[in-house]
Design an enzyme around this catalytic site. Sequence first.
Site, PDB file in Angstrom:
ATOM      1  N   ASP A  93      13.211   7.371   9.512  1.00  0.00           N
ATOM      2  CA  ASP A  93      12.139   7.646  10.467  1.00  0.00           C
ATOM      3  C   ASP A  93      12.071   6.534  11.510  1.00  0.00           C
ATOM      4  OD1 ASP A  93       9.834   9.142  11.389  1.00  0.00           O
ATOM      5  OD2 ASP A  93       8.593   7.502  10.630  1.00  0.00           O
TER       6      ASP A  93
ATOM      7  N   ARG B 250      10.817  -0.148   9.062  1.00  0.00           N
ATOM      8  CA  ARG B 250      11.219  -0.652  10.372  1.00  0.00           C
ATOM      9  C   ARG B 250      12.742  -0.570  10.487  1.00  0.00           C
ATOM     10  NH1 ARG B 250       6.848   0.197  11.584  1.00  0.00           N
ATOM     11  NH2 ARG B 250       5.258  -1.124  12.559  1.00  0.00           N
TER      12      ARG B 250
ATOM     13  N   CYS C  79       8.877  -2.360   2.937  1.00  0.00           N
ATOM     14  CA  CYS C  79       8.442  -3.734   3.214  1.00  0.00           C
ATOM     15  C   CYS C  79       8.364  -3.924   4.730  1.00  0.00           C
ATOM     16  CB  CYS C  79       9.418  -4.732   2.596  1.00  0.00           C
ATOM     17  SG  CYS C  79      11.110  -4.500   3.100  1.00  0.00           S
ATOM     18  N   PRO C  80       7.597  -4.901   5.185  1.00  0.00           N
ATOM     19  CA  PRO C  80       7.554  -5.155   6.626  1.00  0.00           C
ATOM     20  C   PRO C  80       8.850  -5.817   7.078  1.00  0.00           C
ATOM     21  CG  PRO C  80       6.239  -6.782   5.454  1.00  0.00           C
ATOM     22  CD  PRO C  80       6.744  -5.822   4.422  1.00  0.00           C
TER      23      PRO C  80
ATOM     24  N   THR D 203      11.329   4.389   6.097  1.00  0.00           N
ATOM     25  CA  THR D 203      10.175   4.764   6.927  1.00  0.00           C
ATOM     26  C   THR D 203       9.413   3.494   7.318  1.00  0.00           C
ATOM     27  OG1 THR D 203       8.867   5.153   4.931  1.00  0.00           O
ATOM     28  CG2 THR D 203       9.871   7.092   5.950  1.00  0.00           C
TER      29      THR D 203
ATOM     30  N   LYS E  95       0.830  -1.218   0.000  1.00  0.00           N
ATOM     31  CA  LYS E  95       0.000   0.000   0.000  1.00  0.00           C
ATOM     32  C   LYS E  95       0.860   1.262   0.000  1.00  0.00           C
ATOM     33  CE  LYS E  95      -2.172  -1.882   3.518  1.00  0.00           C
ATOM     34  NZ  LYS E  95      -1.850  -3.295   3.317  1.00  0.00           N
ATOM     35  N   ILE E  96       1.856   1.332   0.894  1.00  0.00           N
ATOM     36  CA  ILE E  96       2.659   2.554   1.019  1.00  0.00           C
ATOM     37  C   ILE E  96       3.599   2.715  -0.174  1.00  0.00           C
ATOM     38  CG2 ILE E  96       4.394   3.743   2.427  1.00  0.00           C
ATOM     39  CD1 ILE E  96       3.072   2.348   4.892  1.00  0.00           C
TER      40      ILE E  96
ATOM     41  N   GLU F  72      15.284   1.755  18.474  1.00  0.00           N
ATOM     42  CA  GLU F  72      14.553   2.995  18.776  1.00  0.00           C
ATOM     43  C   GLU F  72      13.768   2.949  20.088  1.00  0.00           C
ATOM     44  OE1 GLU F  72      12.092   2.971  15.170  1.00  0.00           O
ATOM     45  OE2 GLU F  72      10.319   2.741  16.414  1.00  0.00           O
TER      46      GLU F  72
ATOM     47  N   HIS G  81       9.942   8.151  14.293  1.00  0.00           N
ATOM     48  CA  HIS G  81       8.837   7.254  13.904  1.00  0.00           C
ATOM     49  C   HIS G  81       7.512   8.029  13.821  1.00  0.00           C
ATOM     50  CE1 HIS G  81       7.827   2.715  13.864  1.00  0.00           C
ATOM     51  NE2 HIS G  81       6.896   3.378  13.202  1.00  0.00           N
TER      52      HIS G  81
HETATM   53  P1  NAI Z   1       1.793  -3.821   2.857  1.00  0.00           P
HETATM   54  O1  NAI Z   1       1.568  -5.120   3.550  1.00  0.00           O
HETATM   55  O2  NAI Z   1       0.652  -3.204   2.099  1.00  0.00           O
HETATM   56  O3  NAI Z   1       3.010  -3.957   1.828  1.00  0.00           O
HETATM   57  C1  NAI Z   1       4.226  -4.557   2.151  1.00  0.00           C
HETATM   58  C2  NAI Z   1       4.814  -5.106   0.860  1.00  0.00           C
HETATM   59  O4  NAI Z   1       6.117  -5.580   1.154  1.00  0.00           O
HETATM   60  C3  NAI Z   1       4.020  -6.282   0.281  1.00  0.00           C
HETATM   61  O5  NAI Z   1       3.776  -6.050  -1.086  1.00  0.00           O
HETATM   62  C4  NAI Z   1       4.939  -7.471   0.497  1.00  0.00           C
HETATM   63  O6  NAI Z   1       4.821  -8.470  -0.515  1.00  0.00           O
HETATM   64  C5  NAI Z   1       6.305  -6.808   0.458  1.00  0.00           C
HETATM   65  N1  NAI Z   1       7.371  -7.574   1.096  1.00  0.00           N
HETATM   66  C6  NAI Z   1       7.327  -8.390   2.175  1.00  0.00           C
HETATM   67  N2  NAI Z   1       8.547  -8.863   2.451  1.00  0.00           N
HETATM   68  C7  NAI Z   1       9.387  -8.338   1.521  1.00  0.00           C
HETATM   69  C8  NAI Z   1      10.774  -8.463   1.261  1.00  0.00           C
HETATM   70  N3  NAI Z   1      11.556  -9.236   2.026  1.00  0.00           N
HETATM   71  N4  NAI Z   1      11.291  -7.795   0.218  1.00  0.00           N
HETATM   72  C9  NAI Z   1      10.506  -7.026  -0.573  1.00  0.00           C
HETATM   73  N5  NAI Z   1       9.188  -6.877  -0.383  1.00  0.00           N
HETATM   74  C10 NAI Z   1       8.633  -7.529   0.640  1.00  0.00           C
HETATM   75  O7  NAI Z   1       2.334  -2.826   3.969  1.00  0.00           O
HETATM   76  P2  NAI Z   1       2.312  -1.236   3.954  1.00  0.00           P
HETATM   77  O8  NAI Z   1       1.028  -0.763   4.532  1.00  0.00           O
HETATM   78  O9  NAI Z   1       2.727  -0.749   2.623  1.00  0.00           O
HETATM   79  O10 NAI Z   1       3.439  -0.918   5.045  1.00  0.00           O
HETATM   80  C11 NAI Z   1       4.803  -1.250   4.821  1.00  0.00           C
HETATM   81  C12 NAI Z   1       5.561  -1.117   6.118  1.00  0.00           C
HETATM   82  O11 NAI Z   1       5.630   0.242   6.507  1.00  0.00           O
HETATM   83  C13 NAI Z   1       4.870  -1.791   7.333  1.00  0.00           C
HETATM   84  O12 NAI Z   1       5.160  -3.157   7.404  1.00  0.00           O
HETATM   85  C14 NAI Z   1       5.466  -1.049   8.492  1.00  0.00           C
HETATM   86  O13 NAI Z   1       6.627  -1.729   8.918  1.00  0.00           O
HETATM   87  C15 NAI Z   1       5.849   0.302   7.901  1.00  0.00           C
HETATM   88  N6  NAI Z   1       5.066   1.407   8.460  1.00  0.00           N
HETATM   89  C16 NAI Z   1       5.741   2.455   9.037  1.00  0.00           C
HETATM   90  C17 NAI Z   1       5.060   3.531   9.567  1.00  0.00           C
HETATM   91  C18 NAI Z   1       5.758   4.719  10.172  1.00  0.00           C
HETATM   92  O14 NAI Z   1       5.104   5.527  10.846  1.00  0.00           O
HETATM   93  N7  NAI Z   1       7.040   4.914   9.958  1.00  0.00           N
HETATM   94  C19 NAI Z   1       3.591   3.535   9.564  1.00  0.00           C
HETATM   95  C20 NAI Z   1       2.975   2.419   8.877  1.00  0.00           C
HETATM   96  C21 NAI Z   1       3.713   1.388   8.363  1.00  0.00           C
END
Ligand code: NAI
Length: 348
Positions: free
Chosen positions: A263, A239, A210-211, A237, A158-159, A268, A300
């Site tokens: 971020d 983890r 990515c997560p 931004t 999504k992001i 942290e 963060h």
């Molecule tokens: P999402 O689940 O929509 O997308 C994550 C994408 O990463 C998926 O397409 C998945 O297939 C891919 N992925 C998983 N493992 C991978 C790897 N080893 N290599 C490459 N791609 C891989 O998650 P979303 O909503 O886009 O969030 C992404 C991350 O952003 C979250 O997991 C969270 O850690 C972080 N986040 C940080 C925030 C902040 O305030 N700094 C706030 C919200 C999320």
Amino acid sequence: MDGEKLKVAFFDTKPYDRKSFTEQNRDFGLELVFYESRLTAASAAMAEGAQVVCAFVNDELDRAAIDRLVAGGVKLIAMRCAGYNNVDLPAAYGRIEVVRVPAYSPHAVAEYTLALMLCLNRGLNRAYCRVRENNFSINGLLGFDVHGKTIGIVGTGKIGKVFAELLQGFGVRLLAYDLYPDREAAEKLHLEYVPLTTLYRESDVISLHCPLTPENLHLINRESLSQMKDGVMILNTSRGKLIDTAGLIEALKSGKVGSAGLDVYEEETDYFFEDRSDAPIQDDVLARLLTFPNVMITSHQAFFTREAMRNIARVTLQNIVDFTRGELPNGICSQCEGGKCRHCRKKR
Ligand code: NAI
């Protein structure tokens, strides 16, 4: 639990959490108890009497904490965030349910990443401080045109996709890597899916979306850094533990990495979200990182917009209400990557 007012114990709360959840709870009518302490094995006993705990990114939901929660009668861990790398899912499985907020505002994080990239590139943070001190020199603030550059996006969920969307107007080449490439997005957003090694070799800017999983811990390390372009900009931004900070520091010192916008930071927990301005930093790695003029660290806060806070509160409270009705639409489990398998989506 039918009919009875459900008690929810919130950990690691700040005034803005309390305000946002209290406001949204007018539509849900749950009993909310707010604690400032982080949730750990030591503090888990504070949840006694609550059926639900609500936790955040730096709470430590390891096996010992989960054992305490289960012993205290807690039935649900409601994460008020998207990531859940801090929850020991195998320890929770079959004993306590876990839900999260899979999407609250990908725009908040993607827009923040863009802000970080532009600010870091042109040294806006430094320029602002200089001018306030009557220093009008622009020495050392030389940036680059984003136009014409190659930007590598790791993780196009999504992001990552919103970030790619925001970059459409910049005239950049977009490279992407994901375990599950999204062909439709590739076409719409002019994303070129490539192997990680290609993304490392050809990108001027690399942004992590990515997560954190056991497989990608320290994805950015000495070895991957050595494959990157000289002067690459790294943005994280997602983890902190996606980056081996010691390796990044070496690469910053040698000039291999031109700049880093972070971020999140791998250790942290003791610092981010807290005011630590009255004591020396004990974490030497963080302290070293803070000395680089070409590193921008924020605490963060990419998620922190009014819209995201409202959505986080509403989805979390709805998750809790759904749980009382025997539904778990945003449940996560140890059987898949989260939210995908029948265990995650099962009706209790
Ligand atoms: P999402 O689940 O929509 O997308 C994550 C994408 O990463 C998926 O397409 C998945 O297939 C891919 N992925 C998983 N493992 C991978 C790897 N080893 N290599 C490459 N791609 C891989 O998650 P979303 O909503 O886009 O969030 C992404 C991350 O952003 C979250 O997991 C969270 O850690 C972080 N986040 C940080 C925030 C902040 O305030 N700094 C706030 C919200 C999320």
